[in-house]
Design an enzyme around this catalytic site. Structure first.
Site, short mmCIF file in Angstrom:
data_model
loop_
_atom_site.label_atom_id
_atom_site.label_comp_id
_atom_site.label_asym_id
_atom_site.label_seq_id
_atom_site.Cartn_x
_atom_site.Cartn_y
_atom_site.Cartn_z
N PHE A 122 0.86 -1.18 0.00
CA PHE A 122 0.00 0.00 0.00
C PHE A 122 0.90 1.23 0.00
O PHE A 122 1.83 1.31 0.79
CB PHE A 122 -0.89 -0.02 1.25
CG PHE A 122 -1.96 1.03 1.29
CD1 PHE A 122 -2.73 1.31 0.18
CD2 PHE A 122 -2.22 1.72 2.47
CE1 PHE A 122 -3.74 2.27 0.23
CE2 PHE A 122 -3.24 2.67 2.54
CZ PHE A 122 -4.00 2.95 1.42
N ALA A 129 4.23 14.17 2.65
CA ALA A 129 2.88 13.76 3.04
C ALA A 129 2.96 12.47 3.85
O ALA A 129 3.08 11.39 3.31
CB ALA A 129 2.00 13.53 1.81
N GLY A 130 2.96 12.61 5.16
CA GLY A 130 2.97 11.45 6.04
C GLY A 130 1.68 11.48 6.82
O GLY A 130 0.65 11.00 6.36
N ILE A 156 7.76 2.67 1.42
CA ILE A 156 6.68 1.72 1.17
C ILE A 156 7.13 0.30 1.50
O ILE A 156 8.08 -0.22 0.90
CB ILE A 156 6.19 1.82 -0.30
CG1 ILE A 156 5.81 3.26 -0.63
CG2 ILE A 156 5.02 0.85 -0.53
CD1 ILE A 156 4.83 3.93 0.33
N ASP A 239 -8.70 1.78 9.18
CA ASP A 239 -9.63 1.36 10.23
C ASP A 239 -9.60 -0.15 10.44
O ASP A 239 -9.71 -0.63 11.57
CB ASP A 239 -11.07 1.79 9.89
CG ASP A 239 -11.34 3.24 10.26
OD1 ASP A 239 -10.49 3.87 10.92
OD2 ASP A 239 -12.42 3.75 9.88
N ARG A 242 -5.43 -1.38 11.38
CA ARG A 242 -4.72 -0.98 12.59
C ARG A 242 -4.72 -2.01 13.71
O ARG A 242 -3.72 -2.13 14.42
CB ARG A 242 -5.26 0.37 13.09
CG ARG A 242 -4.55 1.50 12.39
CD ARG A 242 -5.13 2.86 12.69
NE ARG A 242 -4.39 3.84 11.90
CZ ARG A 242 -4.92 4.96 11.43
NH1 ARG A 242 -6.18 5.25 11.66
NH2 ARG A 242 -4.18 5.78 10.73
N GLY A 339 19.86 -7.10 31.33
CA GLY A 339 21.05 -6.32 31.68
C GLY A 339 22.03 -6.22 30.52
O GLY A 339 21.63 -6.02 29.38
N GLU A 363 1.77 3.25 9.99
CA GLU A 363 0.30 3.20 9.90
C GLU A 363 -0.34 4.25 10.80
O GLU A 363 -1.34 4.01 11.46
CB GLU A 363 -0.23 1.79 10.17
CG GLU A 363 -0.37 1.07 8.85
CD GLU A 363 -1.06 -0.27 8.92
OE1 GLU A 363 -0.34 -1.26 8.75
OE2 GLU A 363 -2.28 -0.32 9.11
N THR A 365 1.24 7.69 13.11
CA THR A 365 1.99 7.79 14.36
C THR A 365 1.02 7.73 15.53
O THR A 365 -0.19 7.97 15.36
CB THR A 365 2.74 9.13 14.46
OG1 THR A 365 1.76 10.19 14.45
CG2 THR A 365 3.72 9.32 13.30
#
Lengths: 389, 263
Positions: A122, A129-130, A156, A239, A242, A339, A363, A365
């Site tokens: 996708f 543009a983010g 991508i 939608d 996610r 540790g 997908e 922030t």
């Protein structure tokens, strides 16, 4: 914990877990080091029918939904989220076609995705543009029976490896977000190529490249839905996708917890296994609590979406936000429990911590998730007439 | 091409221990698994079927719960399964076992090839495969690492040896046992697993195979297990330390003292 999964859902878990344990875990460090694309594992996942768990049977899938997809993703993520992301990203590329594609588009593109013969991807993000999808510069101009795409998509997942790409480009820049449209682009289309492979902090076995469109001509029937619906297609896709990011986080947390508890039971300091010290116990207890809470949340969100509910944006954002923030904490604490060993590349938790960071970024922030949740709350309570005071 | 794979359900060796008092296997609380070597037999059969077509039938002799082992292999894409189960089969040695399996294979005719794992991890005899061939009166070879069909009627087998491999070719129908080098068994598939869950598996007893009680199980067995025990730890050992030359000199001296002939 018992989540009342169906027999079929349990089978998905069992198969994904077997592949994760036997085929992914032994090679995850090597894949991370070499940044090699996990084709061999993708072929195994394909043979095991996992690529189709969330797709309808008429397109070669198993007829499951978001929950089935999440269960497969979670089990794989328990071993390696770079591999699991590669798997999940194919679903992300398929969802726009599944949700908004024409019958012809579904018939043509979904069966090879369901069988795993082809991977999908996708493409929305660009250099400028983010989080703000309105800033998309890539254009698609109608030219007779074709569209001509120009521009560059950035970061991508599966780029260069996938065969089928769903991309968002501006068909009318004067309309801002309402001028965006979604298209299907195939590898091999004229004028379509890939940029160099990115070097990343984590998730290194996953392939991340640019998509380069240079007078890329595609038939007009590659348009998904109608012109101007690209932004809606994107939001509705996220939608349903996610919870899958939440599932990656849950798997990662479980993988980190497994190692932390096993180690704490074996590691002796001051004459006792360190798990007997309350300082360590409480860390492990918090890790286990937040992991289980995340799992319950992801399953509940996935089931709600699968029920056919329409108001899913808020719960979908919640199911991505919380588990991924938890994953950052849990993996950081896994390194702490181990540790000095935890900080060494010879042990798997440092990779888990590096990998975890991307979950809070891609997908959408986690700041954007909070925006979505906040905006949905404002809308929701705006509709309620009663007072709670 | 019809291939029959014979498998065995065995105790999971990771959890097996021997009771020091009775010298017998402690089977309580031990999971049953498909004999690990048999997975390579299943994979070998599926590889041949994928290449040349036909079907694969998996078969086991054991208690009713051995059906689980059959279903596990069905999840990999095996076509059919048969369970041989009968109280009369209990206590069978390799002779009685291979006779029973051979009768069942004959009942499944036509069968072009029978594949077994090289041996079972519990008994470790490696006799059932060759025993089957004897009962079926068919040619056989063991330790196959690569199987190939030649002219549709012969099987060419690369046979693993201590020093490399031999290539043998035999007329079908035949029996072959295979080793790990065949290739890793494939992962289960979701569609196969769903089918495996539902598939009806026929159970055949002695009567179905025209075998009488004297031919099967303990009664039909020529051998008996008299005793199972852990080998006692070896005593009076001496470790020789130092440089290689010193070790060699010391060893020769000790061998001479022990009056080993030829020194």
């Amino acid at each position: 914990m018992e989540y009342f999964l169906t027999e079929e859902q349990q089978m998905i878990q069992e198969i994904a877990a077997k592949i994760a344990t036997e085929k992914v875990r032994p090679v995850r460090a090597e894949l991370d080091e070499s940044e090699e694309f996990p084709w061999e594992i993708m072929e195994i996942l394909a043979q095991s029918d996992l690529f189709g768990v969330y797709l309808p049977e008429e397109y070669g899938g198993l007829g499951g939904g978001v929950l089935e997809n999440c269960l497969a993703i979670e089990e794989m993520g328990r071993a390696c989220i770079a591999v699991a992301t590669t798997f999940a990203a194919s679903g992300l590329g398929a969802y726009p076609i599944l949700l908004f594609g024409s019958e012809e588009q579904k018939q043509k593109y979904l069966p090879p995705i369901a069988s795993g013969k082809k991977l999908a991807a996708f493409g929305v993000t660009e250099a400028s543009a983010g989080s703000d999808a309105g800033g998309i510069q890539t254009t698609a101009k109608r030219d007779g029976d074709h569209y001509v795409l120009n521009g560059t998509k950035q970061w991508i997942t599966n780029a260069g490896e996938a065969e089928i790409y769903t991309v968002v480009a501006m068909t009318d820049r004067t309309k801002g977000a309402r001028g965006a449209s979604a298209f299907i682009v195939e590898r091999g289309d004229s004028g379509f190529s890939f940029g160099k492979k990115e070097k990343k902090m984590g998730l290194r076995a996953s392939a991340t490249r640019e998509l380069l469109f240079n007078d890329c001509r595609i038939p007009a029937d590659r348009l998904i839905s109608r012109e101007g619906t690209g932004f809606i297609v994107t939001m509705k896709t996220f939608d349903v996708s996610r919870p899958g990011i939440g599932a990656l986080a849950v798997g990662l947390c479980q993988g980190a917890l497994d190692i932390s508890v096993e180690y704490a039971r074996k590691r002796v300091q001051f004459g006792k296994p360190i798990i007997t010290f309350q300082a360590v116990q409480h860390m492990l207890a918090d890790m286990a609590t937040e992991t289980e809470a995340s799992r319950a949340l992801v399953y509940a969100a996935a089931r709600y979406i699968d029920s056919g509910a329409k108001d899913i944006s808020k719960i979908s954002a919640i199911s991505k936000l919380y588990p991924t923030d938890v994953a950052m904490r849990v993996t950081t604490n896994a390194v702490q429990v181990l540790g000095g060993y935890g900080y060494m590349r010879d042990y798997p938790v440092e990779k888990m911590m590096r990998d975890a960071k991307i979950l809070q970024i891609y997908e959408g922030t986690n700041q954007i998730q909070r925006n979505i949740i906040g905006q949905e709350l404002n809308k929701e309570y705006g509709r309620i007439k009663e007072t709670f005071f | 091409m019809h291939i029959v794979v014979c498998i065995k359900q065995v105790p999971d060796a990771k959890n097996v221990r021997i009771d020091p008092e009775t010298n017998t296997l402690v089977r309580q609380g031990v999971d049953s698994i498909v004999n690990p070597h048999d997975w390579y037999a299943v994979e070998a059969a599926l590889l041949l079927r994928d290449e040349y077509g036909g079907k694969v039938t998996v078969m086991t002799m054991g208690p009713p719960q051995a059906e689980e082992a059959l279903r596990e292999t069905l999840a990999l894409g095996v076509d059919e399964a048969v369970l041989l189960s009968d109280r009369a089969f209990a206590g069978a040695d390799t002779w009685a076992t291979s006779l029973t399996l051979a009768r069942a294979i004959a009942k499944l005719e036509p069968v072009d090839l029978v594949i077994c794992g090289k041996q079972a991890i519990d008994g470790d005899t490696a006799q059932v495969g060759p025993g089957l061939a004897a009962h079926l009166d068919q040619p056989y070879t063991t330790y196959g690492r690569k199987l190939e069909l030649v002219d549709g009627s012969q099987l060419r087998v690369e046979r693993l040896t201590d020093f490399g491999y031999e290539v043998v070719q035999m007329e079908l129908p035949a029996v072959v046992t295979v080793v790990r080098e065949i290739g890793d068994p494939r992962m289960p598939g979701l569609k196969h697993k769903m089918r495996a869950k539902k598939l009806e598996i026929p159970t055949w007893g002695a009567a179905d195979l025209d075998l009488n009680a004297k031919e099967v199980g303990l009664q039909g067995s020529f051998t008996q297990v008299v005793k199972v025990f852990s080998p006692p730890p070896r005593s009076d050992r001496e470790m020789i330390n130092g440089e290689v030359e010193e070790q060699a000199e010391k060893l020769i001296q000790l061998l001479k003292e022990a009056k080993v002939s030829g020194l």
